[in-house]
Scaffold this motif. Structure first.
Motif, PDB file in Angstrom:
ATOM      1  N   ASP A  12      30.519  36.067  25.800  1.00 30.66           N
ATOM      2  CA  ASP A  12      29.407  35.258  25.314  1.00 30.66           C
ATOM      3  C   ASP A  12      28.347  35.075  26.390  1.00 30.66           C
ATOM      4  O   ASP A  12      27.157  35.118  26.117  1.00 30.66           O
ATOM      5  N   LYS A  13      28.785  34.886  27.625  1.00 24.25           N
ATOM      6  CA  LYS A  13      27.848  34.658  28.726  1.00 24.25           C
ATOM      7  C   LYS A  13      27.139  35.931  29.154  1.00 24.25           C
ATOM      8  O   LYS A  13      25.997  35.890  29.602  1.00 24.25           O
ATOM      9  N   LEU A  14      27.797  37.067  29.049  1.00 20.82           N
ATOM     10  CA  LEU A  14      27.204  38.332  29.494  1.00 20.82           C
ATOM     11  C   LEU A  14      26.382  39.024  28.413  1.00 20.82           C
ATOM     12  O   LEU A  14      25.503  39.819  28.731  1.00 20.82           O
ATOM     13  N   ALA A  15      26.659  38.748  27.163  1.00 18.49           N
ATOM     14  CA  ALA A  15      25.983  39.452  26.069  1.00 18.49           C
ATOM     15  C   ALA A  15      24.477  39.233  26.092  1.00 18.49           C
ATOM     16  O   ALA A  15      23.715  40.195  25.959  1.00 18.49           O
ATOM     17  N   GLY A  16      24.028  38.026  26.281  1.00 16.36           N
ATOM     18  CA  GLY A  16      22.595  37.733  26.274  1.00 16.36           C
ATOM     19  C   GLY A  16      21.838  38.466  27.370  1.00 16.36           C
ATOM     20  O   GLY A  16      20.878  39.198  27.086  1.00 16.36           O
ATOM     21  N   CYS A  58      23.026  48.530  35.063  1.00 18.81           N
ATOM     22  CA  CYS A  58      22.651  47.211  34.548  1.00 18.81           C
ATOM     23  C   CYS A  58      23.048  46.051  35.467  1.00 18.81           C
ATOM     24  O   CYS A  58      22.354  45.035  35.504  1.00 18.81           O
ATOM     25  N   TYR A  59      24.133  46.190  36.200  1.00 14.30           N
ATOM     26  CA  TYR A  59      24.641  45.073  36.992  1.00 14.30           C
ATOM     27  C   TYR A  59      23.601  44.474  37.939  1.00 14.30           C
ATOM     28  O   TYR A  59      23.407  43.250  37.932  1.00 14.30           O
ATOM     29  N   PRO A  60      22.896  45.268  38.750  1.00 14.80           N
ATOM     30  CA  PRO A  60      21.912  44.653  39.658  1.00 14.80           C
ATOM     31  C   PRO A  60      20.750  43.973  38.942  1.00 14.80           C
ATOM     32  O   PRO A  60      20.032  43.174  39.541  1.00 14.80           O
ATOM     33  N   LEU A  61      20.570  44.275  37.664  1.00 15.02           N
ATOM     34  CA  LEU A  61      19.480  43.688  36.886  1.00 15.02           C
ATOM     35  C   LEU A  61      19.855  42.353  36.252  1.00 15.02           C
ATOM     36  O   LEU A  61      18.994  41.673  35.694  1.00 15.02           O
ATOM     37  N   LEU A  62      21.135  41.986  36.335  1.00 18.60           N
ATOM     38  CA  LEU A  62      21.565  40.693  35.802  1.00 18.60           C
ATOM     39  C   LEU A  62      20.940  39.574  36.620  1.00 18.60           C
ATOM     40  O   LEU A  62      20.664  39.745  37.816  1.00 18.60           O
ATOM     41  N   PRO A  63      20.758  38.393  36.025  1.00 16.38           N
ATOM     42  CA  PRO A  63      20.262  37.249  36.802  1.00 16.38           C
ATOM     43  C   PRO A  63      21.196  36.964  37.979  1.00 16.38           C
ATOM     44  O   PRO A  63      22.415  37.146  37.892  1.00 16.38           O
ATOM     45  N   GLY A  64      20.621  36.510  39.077  1.00  8.46           N
ATOM     46  CA  GLY A  64      21.371  36.254  40.298  1.00  8.46           C
ATOM     47  C   GLY A  64      22.566  35.332  40.105  1.00  8.46           C
ATOM     48  O   GLY A  64      23.642  35.574  40.671  1.00  8.46           O
ATOM     49  N   ALA A  69      28.607  34.714  39.748  1.00  3.75           N
ATOM     50  CA  ALA A  69      29.801  34.301  39.014  1.00  3.75           C
ATOM     51  C   ALA A  69      30.665  35.472  38.572  1.00  3.75           C
ATOM     52  O   ALA A  69      31.882  35.355  38.477  1.00  3.75           O
ATOM     53  N   VAL A  70      30.026  36.614  38.295  1.00  2.00           N
ATOM     54  CA  VAL A  70      30.737  37.777  37.768  1.00  2.00           C
ATOM     55  C   VAL A  70      30.509  38.951  38.714  1.00  2.00           C
ATOM     56  O   VAL A  70      29.389  39.429  38.850  1.00  2.00           O
ATOM     57  N   LYS A  71      31.554  39.398  39.342  1.00  2.00           N
ATOM     58  CA  LYS A  71      31.444  40.517  40.275  1.00  2.00           C
ATOM     59  C   LYS A  71      31.345  41.834  39.513  1.00  2.00           C
ATOM     60  O   LYS A  71      31.722  41.947  38.345  1.00  2.00           O
ATOM     61  N   GLU A  72      30.845  42.856  40.192  1.00  2.00           N
ATOM     62  CA  GLU A  72      30.571  44.134  39.540  1.00  2.00           C
ATOM     63  C   GLU A  72      31.782  44.756  38.852  1.00  2.00           C
ATOM     64  O   GLU A  72      31.658  45.212  37.712  1.00  2.00           O
ATOM     65  N   ASN A  77      34.148  46.439  33.792  1.00  2.00           N
ATOM     66  CA  ASN A  77      35.286  46.354  32.867  1.00  2.00           C
ATOM     67  C   ASN A  77      34.845  45.760  31.526  1.00  2.00           C
ATOM     68  O   ASN A  77      35.256  46.233  30.463  1.00  2.00           O
ATOM     69  N   PHE A  78      34.001  44.731  31.564  1.00  7.24           N
ATOM     70  CA  PHE A  78      33.480  44.127  30.338  1.00  7.24           C
ATOM     71  C   PHE A  78      32.717  45.169  29.514  1.00  7.24           C
ATOM     72  O   PHE A  78      32.916  45.293  28.308  1.00  7.24           O
ATOM     73  N   VAL A  79      31.845  45.917  30.176  1.00  8.37           N
ATOM     74  CA  VAL A  79      31.060  46.934  29.466  1.00  8.37           C
ATOM     75  C   VAL A  79      31.973  48.018  28.909  1.00  8.37           C
ATOM     76  O   VAL A  79      31.804  48.466  27.772  1.00  8.37           O
ATOM     77  N   MET A  80      32.964  48.432  29.694  1.00  8.32           N
ATOM     78  CA  MET A  80      33.910  49.458  29.220  1.00  8.32           C
ATOM     79  C   MET A  80      34.645  48.981  27.969  1.00  8.32           C
ATOM     80  O   MET A  80      34.836  49.744  27.030  1.00  8.32           O
ATOM     81  N   ASN A  81      35.037  47.719  27.954  1.00  5.69           N
ATOM     82  CA  ASN A  81      35.783  47.172  26.818  1.00  5.69           C
ATOM     83  C   ASN A  81      34.903  46.881  25.611  1.00  5.69           C
ATOM     84  O   ASN A  81      35.399  46.730  24.502  1.00  5.69           O
ATOM     85  N   ASN A  82      33.604  46.776  25.830  1.00  9.58           N
ATOM     86  CA  ASN A  82      32.667  46.461  24.746  1.00  9.58           C
ATOM     87  C   ASN A  82      31.639  47.568  24.552  1.00  9.58           C
ATOM     88  O   ASN A  82      30.516  47.320  24.139  1.00  9.58           O
ATOM     89  N   ARG A  83      32.049  48.778  24.831  1.00 13.23           N
ATOM     90  CA  ARG A  83      31.114  49.906  24.814  1.00 13.23           C
ATOM     91  C   ARG A  83      30.463  50.113  23.459  1.00 13.23           C
ATOM     92  O   ARG A  83      29.300  50.493  23.387  1.00 13.23           O
ATOM     93  N   GLU A  84      31.162  49.867  22.376  1.00  9.98           N
ATOM     94  CA  GLU A  84      30.566  50.066  21.052  1.00  9.98           C
ATOM     95  C   GLU A  84      29.374  49.145  20.854  1.00  9.98           C
ATOM     96  O   GLU A  84      28.340  49.559  20.335  1.00  9.98           O
TER      97      GLU A  84
END
Length: 95
Positions: A12-16, A58-64, A69-72, A77-84
């Motif tokens: 939920d926090k990473l999707a936006g 995408c990771y370096p483009l996330l807000p600081g 809070a979320v390491k690379e 892993n989140f992106v791999m699991n939510n690739r669809e």
């Protein structure tokens, strides 16, 4: 808290922020998927290397604060699991 609950909260926090990056950087992301949208996107869903490239881009483009809070590796892993969802959104407006 269980792993499932934590994963759901993380999603939920990473999707936006991830969706915002995809919307802004679509033209730069599509070449990472071996040439563009459509059939390349479907092939990329099955190609772990392509999905990792998108996540790493995408990771370096996330807000600081999100990066603090979320390491690379967790993000990748989140992106791999939510690739669809991620690649579906990427190809959705490109088509």
């Amino acid at each position: 808290m269980t792993d499932t609950t934590e994963s759901s909260g993380l999603g939920d926090k990473l999707a936006g922020p991830l969706n915002a990056i995809i919307d802004k950087k679509r033209a730069e992301l599509l070449p990472l998927l071996a040439g563009g949208a459509g059939q390349a996107t479907q092939a990329a869903l099955r190609n772990d290397e392509c999905v990792r490239k998108v996540a790493t881009f995408c990771y370096p483009l996330l807000p600081g604060l999100v990066r603090l809070a979320v390491k690379e590796p967790v993000f990748v892993n989140f992106v791999m699991n939510n690739r669809e969802k991620v690649l579906g959104r990427l190809s959705q407006q490109a088509a």
